[in-house]
Design a protein around this motif. Structure first.
Motif, PDB file in Angstrom:
ATOM      1  N   MET A   1       0.860  -1.142  -0.053  1.00  0.00           N
ATOM      2  CA  MET A   1       0.239   0.081  -0.121  1.00  0.00           C
ATOM      3  C   MET A   1       0.887   1.276  -0.121  1.00  0.00           C
ATOM      4  N   ARG A   2       0.534   1.718  -0.322  1.00  0.00           N
ATOM      5  CA  ARG A   2       1.651   3.862  -0.951  1.00  0.00           C
ATOM      6  C   ARG A   2      -0.015   4.740  -0.376  1.00  0.00           C
ATOM      7  N   VAL A   3       1.651   5.222   0.255  1.00  0.00           N
ATOM      8  CA  VAL A   3       0.668   6.400   0.702  1.00  0.00           C
ATOM      9  C   VAL A   3       0.689   7.369   0.179  1.00  0.00           C
ATOM     10  N   GLU A   4      -0.091   7.961  -0.014  1.00  0.00           N
ATOM     11  CA  GLU A   4       0.077   9.850  -1.019  1.00  0.00           C
ATOM     12  C   GLU A   4       1.219  10.422  -0.301  1.00  0.00           C
ATOM     13  N   GLY A   5       1.598  10.974  -1.394  1.00  0.00           N
ATOM     14  CA  GLY A   5       2.944  12.190  -0.401  1.00  0.00           C
ATOM     15  C   GLY A   5       4.119  11.254  -0.125  1.00  0.00           C
ATOM     16  N   SER A   6       3.708   9.983  -0.239  1.00  0.00           N
ATOM     17  CA  SER A   6       5.192   9.276   0.477  1.00  0.00           C
ATOM     18  C   SER A   6       6.121   8.362  -1.209  1.00  0.00           C
ATOM     19  N   GLY A   7       7.029   8.360  -0.115  1.00  0.00           N
ATOM     20  CA  GLY A   7       8.344   8.169  -1.295  1.00  0.00           C
ATOM     21  C   GLY A   7       8.661   7.058  -1.520  1.00  0.00           C
ATOM     22  N   VAL A   8       9.116   5.781  -2.031  1.00  0.00           N
ATOM     23  CA  VAL A   8       9.705   4.683  -2.656  1.00  0.00           C
ATOM     24  C   VAL A   8      11.129   4.808  -2.332  1.00  0.00           C
ATOM     25  N   PHE A   9      11.866   4.247  -2.265  1.00  0.00           N
ATOM     26  CA  PHE A   9      12.949   4.145  -2.250  1.00  0.00           C
ATOM     27  C   PHE A   9      13.889   2.815  -2.448  1.00  0.00           C
ATOM     28  N   GLN A  10      14.788   3.332  -3.000  1.00  0.00           N
ATOM     29  CA  GLN A  10      16.033   1.654  -3.302  1.00  0.00           C
ATOM     30  C   GLN A  10      17.061   1.878  -2.937  1.00  0.00           C
ATOM     31  N   LEU A  11      17.006   0.574  -2.126  1.00  0.00           N
ATOM     32  CA  LEU A  11      18.430   0.403  -1.570  1.00  0.00           C
ATOM     33  C   LEU A  11      19.555  -0.830  -2.164  1.00  0.00           C
ATOM     34  N   HIS A  12      21.306  -0.993  -2.462  1.00  0.00           N
ATOM     35  CA  HIS A  12      21.922  -1.193  -3.019  1.00  0.00           C
ATOM     36  C   HIS A  12      22.712  -1.268  -2.323  1.00  0.00           C
ATOM     37  N   TRP A  13      23.464  -3.241  -1.942  1.00  0.00           N
ATOM     38  CA  TRP A  13      24.588  -3.095  -1.378  1.00  0.00           C
ATOM     39  C   TRP A  13      25.303  -4.189  -2.455  1.00  0.00           C
ATOM     40  N   THR A  14      26.411  -3.409  -3.564  1.00  0.00           N
ATOM     41  CA  THR A  14      27.225  -4.624  -4.293  1.00  0.00           C
ATOM     42  C   THR A  14      27.716  -5.727  -3.120  1.00  0.00           C
ATOM     43  N   THR A  15      28.070  -5.177  -2.213  1.00  0.00           N
ATOM     44  CA  THR A  15      28.690  -6.387  -1.387  1.00  0.00           C
ATOM     45  C   THR A  15      28.281  -6.957   0.408  1.00  0.00           C
ATOM     46  N   VAL A  80      21.670  -4.932   7.566  1.00  0.00           N
ATOM     47  CA  VAL A  80      22.167  -5.701   6.435  1.00  0.00           C
ATOM     48  C   VAL A  80      23.638  -4.943   7.269  1.00  0.00           C
ATOM     49  N   VAL A  81      24.348  -6.055   7.124  1.00  0.00           N
ATOM     50  CA  VAL A  81      26.403  -6.249   7.256  1.00  0.00           C
ATOM     51  C   VAL A  81      26.660  -6.009   5.955  1.00  0.00           C
ATOM     52  N   SER A  82      27.910  -4.900   5.440  1.00  0.00           N
ATOM     53  CA  SER A  82      27.934  -4.409   4.552  1.00  0.00           C
ATOM     54  C   SER A  82      29.577  -4.512   4.346  1.00  0.00           C
ATOM     55  N   SER A  83      30.725  -3.990   3.516  1.00  0.00           N
ATOM     56  CA  SER A  83      31.816  -3.176   4.147  1.00  0.00           C
ATOM     57  C   SER A  83      31.790  -2.464   3.222  1.00  0.00           C
ATOM     58  N   GLU A  84      30.477  -1.620   3.033  1.00  0.00           N
ATOM     59  CA  GLU A  84      29.885  -0.265   2.426  1.00  0.00           C
ATOM     60  C   GLU A  84      28.455   0.489   2.690  1.00  0.00           C
ATOM     61  N   ALA A  85      28.345   1.518   2.442  1.00  0.00           N
ATOM     62  CA  ALA A  85      27.702   1.960   2.134  1.00  0.00           C
ATOM     63  C   ALA A  85      26.182   1.670   1.625  1.00  0.00           C
ATOM     64  N   PRO A  86      25.136   1.555   1.711  1.00  0.00           N
ATOM     65  CA  PRO A  86      24.313   1.620   0.643  1.00  0.00           C
ATOM     66  C   PRO A  86      24.118   2.707  -0.837  1.00  0.00           C
ATOM     67  N   SER A  87      24.027   2.081  -1.804  1.00  0.00           N
ATOM     68  CA  SER A  87      23.608   3.335  -2.920  1.00  0.00           C
ATOM     69  C   SER A  87      21.919   3.414  -3.065  1.00  0.00           C
ATOM     70  N   VAL A  88      21.267   4.870  -2.404  1.00  0.00           N
ATOM     71  CA  VAL A  88      20.099   4.969  -2.442  1.00  0.00           C
ATOM     72  C   VAL A  88      19.395   5.754  -3.391  1.00  0.00           C
ATOM     73  N   ALA A  89      18.556   5.811  -4.056  1.00  0.00           N
ATOM     74  CA  ALA A  89      17.583   5.760  -5.098  1.00  0.00           C
ATOM     75  C   ALA A  89      16.293   6.067  -5.134  1.00  0.00           C
ATOM     76  N   LEU A  90      15.230   7.169  -5.348  1.00  0.00           N
ATOM     77  CA  LEU A  90      14.221   8.009  -5.111  1.00  0.00           C
ATOM     78  C   LEU A  90      13.979   7.789  -6.452  1.00  0.00           C
ATOM     79  N   ARG A  91      12.800   6.208  -6.156  1.00  0.00           N
ATOM     80  CA  ARG A  91      11.534   5.916  -7.033  1.00  0.00           C
ATOM     81  C   ARG A  91      10.292   6.580  -7.689  1.00  0.00           C
ATOM     82  N   THR A  92      10.094   6.763  -9.204  1.00  0.00           N
ATOM     83  CA  THR A  92       9.013   6.902  -9.121  1.00  0.00           C
ATOM     84  C   THR A  92       8.081   6.616  -9.166  1.00  0.00           C
ATOM     85  N   ALA A  93       6.862   6.693  -9.174  1.00  0.00           N
ATOM     86  CA  ALA A  93       5.608   6.373  -9.303  1.00  0.00           C
ATOM     87  C   ALA A  93       4.967   5.770 -10.366  1.00  0.00           C
ATOM     88  N   ASN A  94       4.736   4.699 -10.148  1.00  0.00           N
ATOM     89  CA  ASN A  94       4.203   3.796 -11.280  1.00  0.00           C
ATOM     90  C   ASN A  94       2.257   3.840 -11.203  1.00  0.00           C
TER      91      ASN A  94
END
Length: 94
Positions: A1-15, A80-94
């Protein structure tokens, strides 16, 4: 469920060394843990980071200094335990 005005984020760790999901109803706080942040938390000291250091052969040399990140969600906490910080991207609504 998406709340109006909220953001959807994608986090990615390569390791990633480890990542459990905890039900937020059973998460306990520990006074010895140190962290910064509110919804995306970076721990400088945590019991989970200690566990991963003792239960795996991951260390400062391979894959590198370990970092513990916590994603505080509505019903769960994802660690999440990793040797790096995640990359964070704001996703656009579909």
């Amino acid at each position: 469920m998406r709340v109006e005005g909220s953001g959807v984020f994608q986090l990615h760790w390569t390791t990633c060394v480890a990542y459990p999901v905890r039900n937020e109803s059973f998460v306990s706080t520990d006074r010895d843990e140190e962290f910064q942040g509110r919804m995306l938390v970076k721990y400088s000291r945590s019991r989970y980071l200690d566990f991963v250091a003792s239960a795996t052969f991951a260390d400062g040399d391979h894959p590198g200094p370990l970092q513990h990140w916590g994603l505080i969600c509505l019903n769960h906490v994802v660690d999440v335990v990793s040797s790096e910080a995640p990359s964070v991207a704001l996703r656009t609504a579909n």
